[in-house]
Scaffold this active site. Structure first.
Site, PDB file in Angstrom:
ATOM      1  N   MET A  36      -3.918  -6.675  -7.344  1.00  0.00           N
ATOM      2  CA  MET A  36      -3.319  -7.717  -8.180  1.00  0.00           C
ATOM      3  C   MET A  36      -4.344  -8.715  -8.720  1.00  0.00           C
ATOM      4  O   MET A  36      -4.167  -9.929  -8.586  1.00  0.00           O
ATOM      5  CB  MET A  36      -2.224  -8.428  -7.385  1.00  0.00           C
ATOM      6  CG  MET A  36      -1.107  -7.500  -6.970  1.00  0.00           C
ATOM      7  SD  MET A  36      -0.481  -6.484  -8.330  1.00  0.00           S
ATOM      8  CE  MET A  36       1.268  -6.654  -8.078  1.00  0.00           C
ATOM      9  N   LYS A  76     -16.605 -15.046  -9.584  1.00  0.00           N
ATOM     10  CA  LYS A  76     -16.018 -13.707  -9.704  1.00  0.00           C
ATOM     11  C   LYS A  76     -17.131 -12.666  -9.882  1.00  0.00           C
ATOM     12  O   LYS A  76     -17.038 -11.542  -9.397  1.00  0.00           O
ATOM     13  CB  LYS A  76     -15.065 -13.675 -10.896  1.00  0.00           C
ATOM     14  CG  LYS A  76     -14.340 -12.370 -11.042  1.00  0.00           C
ATOM     15  CD  LYS A  76     -13.158 -12.484 -11.976  1.00  0.00           C
ATOM     16  CE  LYS A  76     -12.414 -11.180 -12.077  1.00  0.00           C
ATOM     17  NZ  LYS A  76     -11.122 -11.297 -12.718  1.00  0.00           N
ATOM     18  N   HIS A 114       1.162   0.756 -13.224  1.00  0.00           N
ATOM     19  CA  HIS A 114       1.901  -0.466 -13.521  1.00  0.00           C
ATOM     20  C   HIS A 114       3.401  -0.150 -13.577  1.00  0.00           C
ATOM     21  O   HIS A 114       3.808   0.834 -14.199  1.00  0.00           O
ATOM     22  CB  HIS A 114       1.439  -1.064 -14.857  1.00  0.00           C
ATOM     23  CG  HIS A 114       2.111  -2.366 -15.140  1.00  0.00           C
ATOM     24  ND1 HIS A 114       1.694  -3.550 -14.565  1.00  0.00           N
ATOM     25  CD2 HIS A 114       3.203  -2.658 -15.876  1.00  0.00           C
ATOM     26  CE1 HIS A 114       2.500  -4.522 -14.967  1.00  0.00           C
ATOM     27  NE2 HIS A 114       3.413  -4.015 -15.754  1.00  0.00           N
ATOM     28  N   GLY A 116       0.788  -1.229   0.000  1.00  0.00           N
ATOM     29  CA  GLY A 116       0.000   0.000   0.000  1.00  0.00           C
ATOM     30  C   GLY A 116       0.819   1.277   0.000  1.00  0.00           C
ATOM     31  O   GLY A 116       0.313   2.337   0.392  1.00  0.00           O
ATOM     32  N   SER A 117       2.054   1.210  -0.478  1.00  0.00           N
ATOM     33  CA  SER A 117       2.846   2.452  -0.487  1.00  0.00           C
ATOM     34  C   SER A 117       2.248   3.480  -1.451  1.00  0.00           C
ATOM     35  O   SER A 117       2.331   4.689  -1.206  1.00  0.00           O
ATOM     36  CB  SER A 117       4.315   2.165  -0.815  1.00  0.00           C
ATOM     37  OG  SER A 117       4.460   1.740  -2.144  1.00  0.00           O
ATOM     38  N   ASN A 118       1.639   3.020  -2.524  1.00  0.00           N
ATOM     39  CA  ASN A 118       0.985   3.964  -3.450  1.00  0.00           C
ATOM     40  C   ASN A 118      -0.289   4.546  -2.843  1.00  0.00           C
ATOM     41  O   ASN A 118      -0.605   5.716  -3.048  1.00  0.00           O
ATOM     42  CB  ASN A 118       0.695   3.294  -4.792  1.00  0.00           C
ATOM     43  CG  ASN A 118       1.927   3.243  -5.661  1.00  0.00           C
ATOM     44  OD1 ASN A 118       2.345   4.249  -6.213  1.00  0.00           O
ATOM     45  ND2 ASN A 118       2.548   2.068  -5.744  1.00  0.00           N
ATOM     46  N   ASN A 177      -5.138   2.589 -13.362  1.00  0.00           N
ATOM     47  CA  ASN A 177      -4.185   1.641 -12.785  1.00  0.00           C
ATOM     48  C   ASN A 177      -2.768   2.187 -12.900  1.00  0.00           C
ATOM     49  O   ASN A 177      -2.456   2.929 -13.832  1.00  0.00           O
ATOM     50  CB  ASN A 177      -4.286   0.319 -13.565  1.00  0.00           C
ATOM     51  CG  ASN A 177      -3.386  -0.755 -12.998  1.00  0.00           C
ATOM     52  OD1 ASN A 177      -3.299  -0.937 -11.778  1.00  0.00           O
ATOM     53  ND2 ASN A 177      -2.690  -1.471 -13.862  1.00  0.00           N
TER      54      ASN A 177
HETATM   55  C1  GAR Z   1       3.304  -1.157  -7.437  1.00  0.00           C
HETATM   56  O1  GAR Z   1       4.627  -1.182  -7.896  1.00  0.00           O
HETATM   57  C2  GAR Z   1       2.339  -1.215  -8.602  1.00  0.00           C
HETATM   58  O2  GAR Z   1       2.797  -0.552  -9.733  1.00  0.00           O
HETATM   59  C3  GAR Z   1       2.261  -2.703  -8.827  1.00  0.00           C
HETATM   60  O3  GAR Z   1       2.194  -3.236  -7.552  1.00  0.00           O
HETATM   61  C4  GAR Z   1       2.978  -2.434  -6.668  1.00  0.00           C
HETATM   62  C5  GAR Z   1       2.166  -2.174  -5.423  1.00  0.00           C
HETATM   63  O4  GAR Z   1       2.972  -1.559  -4.430  1.00  0.00           O
HETATM   64  N1  GAR Z   1       1.123  -3.059  -9.635  1.00  0.00           N
HETATM   65  C6  GAR Z   1       1.153  -4.013 -10.548  1.00  0.00           C
HETATM   66  O5  GAR Z   1       2.130  -4.714 -10.754  1.00  0.00           O
HETATM   67  C7  GAR Z   1      -0.133  -4.189 -11.326  1.00  0.00           C
HETATM   68  N2  GAR Z   1       0.046  -5.091 -12.393  1.00  0.00           N
HETATM   69  P1  GAR Z   1       2.287  -0.877  -3.171  1.00  0.00           P
HETATM   70  O6  GAR Z   1       1.325  -1.908  -2.567  1.00  0.00           O
HETATM   71  O7  GAR Z   1       3.424  -0.578  -2.240  1.00  0.00           O
HETATM   72  O8  GAR Z   1       1.571   0.353  -3.633  1.00  0.00           O
END
Ligand code: GAR
Length: 192
Positions: free
Chosen positions: A89, A64, A108, A11-13, A106
């Site tokens: 994910m 789903k 990526h 969850g850093s984003n 999203n």
């Molecule tokens: C991030 O790097 C994001 O870009 C990636 O998961 C990570 C989540 O990090 N997403 C994907 O790969 C989607 N296909 P976070 O939980 O620290 O935000």
């Protein structure tokens, strides 16, 4: 504008978005965090940030379709306008797409269309390419294929390890993701 963030892990984003929204005056609020992994650290981040959160996984549903139906009910109750996928994910299904097409964004960790999927950073590193990066894009029916909103390059230096590359990518993510969301909020309409 009411925003929901979907996440599955650290969850850093999500944190970067929360911090940005705290610092900047925006005509939008992060109303809800949805998480599909009961032990994900992002749930603790939401609690600390006082963002309401809900967690359930597709395993708890017969299909789903039913899983996404349950998410859609929550979204409707909260009158969510925009969904931000921050490390969610899972492949988004027809249920969510039917209501939130062009309203799901999203992030990526690669320069799409290169290295889509679950391991964008590692795949680029192992491929030995000289540059990779970050892509922010709308979600469509493909996997990591939707219209690109913003891309930022990251050079892979000879000295980089997977860990240092991950660090660089995350740093860029935390900078550009809130900026893109703020821009969309400022336009006042997620589809303008
Ligand atoms: C991030 O790097 C994001 O870009 C990636 O998961 C990570 C989540 O990090 N997403 C994907 O790969 C989607 N296909 P976070 O939980 O620290 O935000």
């Amino acid at each position: 504008m009411k925003i929901a963030v979907f996440a599955s892990g650290n969850g850093s984003n999500f944190q970067a978005l929360v911090d940005y929204f705290k610092k900047n005056r925006l005509s939008a609020t992060i109303e809800w965090l949805f998480c599909d992994q009961p032990h994900a650290y992002v749930l603790q981040r939401a609690k600390k940030a006082q963002v309401p959160s809900t967690c359930f996984s597709p395993k708890e549903f017969a299909s789903k379709t039913e899983y996404e139906q349950a998410i859609l009910e929550e979204l409707a109750n909260r009158e969510i306008d925009l969904i931000v996928l921050a490390g969610y994910m899972r492949i988004v299904g027809e249920g969510l797409l039917s209501i939130y097409e062009n309203k799901m964004i999203n992030i990526h960790p690669s320069l799409l269309p290169n290295f889509p999927g679950l391991h964008g950073i590692r795949d680029a590193f192992e491929a030995g390419v000289e540059e990779t990066g970050v892509t922010v894009h709308y979600i469509d029916r493909g996997v990591d294929t939707g219209p690109i909103i913003r891309q930022e390059k990251v050079v892979i230096e000879k000295e980089d390890t997977l860990a240092t590359l991950e660090q660089k990518i995350h740093q860029i993510e935390h900078q550009i993701f809130p900026e893109v969301i703020a821009k969309i909020v400022n336009m006042g309409d997620v589809n303008k």
